[in-house]
Structures are given as C-alpha cells and as structure tokens.
Design a protein around this motif. Sequence first.
Motif, short mmCIF file in Angstrom:
data_model
loop_
_atom_site.label_atom_id
_atom_site.label_comp_id
_atom_site.label_asym_id
_atom_site.label_seq_id
_atom_site.Cartn_x
_atom_site.Cartn_y
_atom_site.Cartn_z
N ILE A 213 0.84 -1.20 0.00
CA ILE A 213 0.00 0.00 0.00
C ILE A 213 0.88 1.26 0.00
O ILE A 213 0.61 2.22 -0.72
CB ILE A 213 -0.96 0.00 1.20
CG1 ILE A 213 -1.97 -1.15 1.07
CG2 ILE A 213 -1.69 1.34 1.32
CD1 ILE A 213 -2.89 -1.30 2.26
N ALA A 214 1.94 1.24 0.81
CA ALA A 214 2.85 2.39 0.85
C ALA A 214 3.53 2.60 -0.50
O ALA A 214 3.75 3.75 -0.93
CB ALA A 214 3.90 2.17 1.95
N TYR A 215 3.88 1.51 -1.17
CA TYR A 215 4.49 1.58 -2.51
C TYR A 215 3.54 2.22 -3.51
O TYR A 215 3.91 3.12 -4.28
CB TYR A 215 4.88 0.16 -2.92
CG TYR A 215 5.26 -0.03 -4.37
CD1 TYR A 215 6.29 0.70 -4.95
CD2 TYR A 215 4.60 -0.98 -5.16
CE1 TYR A 215 6.65 0.50 -6.28
CE2 TYR A 215 4.94 -1.19 -6.47
CZ TYR A 215 5.97 -0.44 -7.04
OH TYR A 215 6.32 -0.64 -8.35
N VAL A 216 2.28 1.80 -3.50
CA VAL A 216 1.27 2.40 -4.38
C VAL A 216 1.09 3.88 -4.04
O VAL A 216 1.02 4.73 -4.94
CB VAL A 216 -0.06 1.65 -4.26
CG1 VAL A 216 -1.19 2.43 -4.94
CG2 VAL A 216 0.05 0.25 -4.85
N ASP A 217 1.03 4.20 -2.75
CA ASP A 217 0.86 5.58 -2.31
C ASP A 217 1.94 6.47 -2.90
O ASP A 217 1.66 7.59 -3.36
CB ASP A 217 0.90 5.62 -0.77
CG ASP A 217 0.77 7.01 -0.23
OD1 ASP A 217 -0.36 7.50 -0.04
OD2 ASP A 217 1.83 7.64 0.03
N TYR A 218 3.18 6.00 -2.91
CA TYR A 218 4.29 6.77 -3.45
C TYR A 218 4.05 7.09 -4.93
O TYR A 218 4.26 8.23 -5.37
CB TYR A 218 5.60 6.01 -3.27
CG TYR A 218 6.76 6.63 -4.00
CD1 TYR A 218 7.44 7.73 -3.47
CD2 TYR A 218 7.17 6.13 -5.24
CE1 TYR A 218 8.50 8.32 -4.16
CE2 TYR A 218 8.23 6.71 -5.94
CZ TYR A 218 8.88 7.80 -5.39
OH TYR A 218 9.93 8.39 -6.08
N HIS A 219 3.63 6.10 -5.70
CA HIS A 219 3.48 6.33 -7.14
C HIS A 219 2.23 7.14 -7.47
O HIS A 219 2.22 7.86 -8.48
CB HIS A 219 3.50 5.00 -7.87
CG HIS A 219 4.89 4.43 -7.97
ND1 HIS A 219 5.86 4.97 -8.78
CD2 HIS A 219 5.49 3.41 -7.29
CE1 HIS A 219 6.98 4.30 -8.64
NE2 HIS A 219 6.79 3.35 -7.74
N ILE A 220 1.21 7.07 -6.64
CA ILE A 220 0.10 8.01 -6.81
C ILE A 220 0.62 9.42 -6.59
O ILE A 220 0.28 10.36 -7.33
CB ILE A 220 -1.04 7.70 -5.82
CG1 ILE A 220 -1.67 6.34 -6.15
CG2 ILE A 220 -2.11 8.79 -5.87
CD1 ILE A 220 -2.70 5.89 -5.13
N GLY A 221 1.47 9.56 -5.60
CA GLY A 221 2.08 10.86 -5.32
C GLY A 221 2.88 11.40 -6.50
O GLY A 221 2.88 12.61 -6.76
#
Length: 470
Positions: A213-221
Amino acid sequence: MFRNGTLAAIALFILGAGCSNSVKCPGTNVLLISIDTCRADRTSPYGFEHIETLTLDALAEEGILFWDAHTPVPLTAPAHSSLFTGWHPARHGVRDNASYTLNEEALTLAEVFQSNGYATAGFVATLLLSRQRGMAQGFDTFDDEFDSRKFVGFIPTVERTAEEIQQSTIQWLKENDRYPFFLFVHFYDPHLPYNPPSPWKEAYRDRPYAGEIAYVDYHIGQILAWMLEQGILENTLVVLVGDHGESLWEHHEMAHGMFLYDCTMHVPFILRLPDSVRTRKLSGARVNGTVTLLDVMPTILELEGIECPEVDGVSLVPCLMGHEQQRNILFAETMYPLFFNWSPLFSVRDYPWKFILAPEPELYNLAEDPAEETNLYEDDHPEVRRLQPMLEDEIAYLEESTHVASIKPEKMNTLVSLGYVAGGTLNGGTVEQLPDPKSKTRIYMLIDEALAKLGRGDLAGAEEQFLKAA
C-alpha cells in the motif's frame, strides 16, 4: 436501490467543516484512482499508525474523507463494475472474477463522460479489468497491455506494477491535448502475493501488505506531483477509492472474497475538489455517515454538472453542502463460494446492525462488536425479523433486472444444476442447500496458503497445501 419503506434516515454530516453552497465544478478534469485490495484501516488517514501513506494523508488533509465507505462485493471485477455503473452486481451482471463480462447494455461512467465531450483514458493493472471483460467501454484510450514474459509459469495473477502504471499515466498526460478529461488509474499491488520492491520491502519486512500500500501511495504521489507542476491538478477533481479490503487471517480468511465481514468490505474513499471550489471548510473534512462505491458515479457526475443515468447509488453532493440526506441501507453479496460448491452469501447493513444471510445466519451489533466476533443471531431476534425479510425482498427485486446474458455458458449450466438460476435470475432464497463457507474454513485456509506459495514461486509448497485440502 431499496424501494419505499426501506430507507434509513441518517445524517451524512461533515465534522469540523461547516457547509458550502458552491461545491459543484462543471467542466473540470476528473481523476478516479482505484487501489485494489486496499483495506481502509490499514492506511494512515483511517487511523493505522504502522504505515506511511503521505499521498493519502495529503489528499485527506486537502479533501473530504468518507469514514465509513463500503464495497457492495469483495471481488475486483464485480466491484469495479459497480464503481463504473453505480449498480449492484445483481443488476450489472458481473457476479465474480472468472465467469462474467460487463454487458454492453450497461452505461458506464466513462461512456457518460465521453458523450459529454471529455477525453477518456483508463490504465489497469490486472487482466480482471481488461477490455475482454467489458471494462473498456467509453474509453478513448484503454491501456491493458501486459508483458507476455509475465505469463511464463503457473502463477495466480499477472499484474502491472505501480511504477509501470504511474509511468504510463504520466506519458498519456504529457501527450493528451484534450480537456477536460476523465482519467481512471488502477493499482493492483496490494493483492496477493505481498512482495513490495525496495525500499518498501525492507521498511515493511514484517508487514508486506502494508508495504504494498505504501508503494502504491508513493506512485500516486508521483502522478499528482507531476500534475501539480504542470498546472493540471488545480483544475482536477480527484477521487480515490479501494475496491475491497483484505482479511489478513481475520475470520479464518487470508485474502478476500469468501465472506462479507467489514475487513474486506470497508474501503478508503477520499475526494479532493478542484482549487476553484475547494474551501478551508472542505479541506480536511470528514463524512461520518455510511456510503458505498455505488455513490461514486452519481457524486462525480453531479459535481461535474452532468445528468446521471439511473443508478442504485445516491449523490453525496447534498451532504458536502451541509444538508442532511436520506441514505439507503447497504446491500452486499459474494458469489465466490460457489467456486467451491459452497453457498453464496448476502448481507444487509443498517448501522449498527448487520445481518448476513447464510445457511448459518449471522447478526452483529457493529457499535458494540466492530470486529464481528459475536454472532447474535436468533430466529426471534427483533433485528432478524426486521432485516431478513428486507434482505430477501431486495435480492428478489434486484435479480429481476440482472444482465445474466453476460455469464459464460458453462457457468450458467452449473448454476442451473445447483438450483441457483430460475427464470434467468439467481435465486438467493436457496442458500440453505449448499454448505456454509464458515464450515469449510480449514479447506479454504489451505487453498489460500497454496495460492500464496504459488505467487512466491514455491510450487512444491503449493502442491503440499493443495493435497492437504483435497
């Protein structure tokens, strides 16, 4: 949609925000982000302290967080079909991940935007949402291209990483010269197997699901940061949702799909308005009332000033303007147990009460038992007498308009033989004739473990688990 007499009057109110009379933003861009398998209470905006999701935090701080949002079905293809149409699964006809295609009769959110002159583009990270499954309807550009090298060997899923989705999305934004646009971006990484790349792999060694989830959050960012730098974000309505959650071994389930407990039904839902209508009162606001993914389509369309077709959800714009509004009782289903020749499940939620229709029925008081650990079901319980007939009536009503023509013939034959299809519709009243999934949790846990081992490339370990389940 629930009919007369089944509406619950609840206040969908915004805490600490007051009200606004100017939330509509016609003609702005729309970015709809879906994080697959994202359990709300495993993100920091929803109170989880053991993860860093800075992008979700920023969206919640600048936008409106819907605290009690739920999916109508804990499976990827049916949940996204509901997101795209505003319909319950029984109406759009996609009942599980393997056997159905979204019927062309369904009017999707992308088709509505396309017919109103928006450029439309979609980027998906799993074959479950491919054009072969009917998900490309209404998209001028639909990127469901997968690297053929990933199909080598027997693995449960083939996916595109968050980095791949992010790069493809930004490339489209660079090349797009049509405005306004509707852009759908899907991330699949939190789905099994949990294997985030570095540095998230090391940072979340003991909780790899959170690492995904944190990995996805970074790329949404990364996408939002690029849009901000180019001056696009300020004129864009951003909506972020999860399609369903993840059990993480609660209720004897590793992943999702088999049961209807809140660990797989409660999803994140955050809405960030364009700068032109985003006020201090609507930044960092929280809506406490219960909402559903069915509400996303009518809410977005009303904000954009576009007429919404008939849907089962309701627009949440009135509550954003400070008004109290009627809320439909929530209905959910899962047909996934039929893969194992076990009974499907149906539920109705009228907070604080939740009733699950199963061979062994369940009733929970969510205010006193949010983890759904104490089954209060008794035949003469007043909430059972109220909710069970309501649920059975609703199942019958929804099934009258199901698009079962989208089902694969072999699946239809199986359902007919089991008595689950009569007169072209699925018969929810026959749940008693097959085993309750709760009675099969040992077998199900072994199968989940086997699939997890397959995802990690451990074929010998997967074989051992499958043999134990046989």
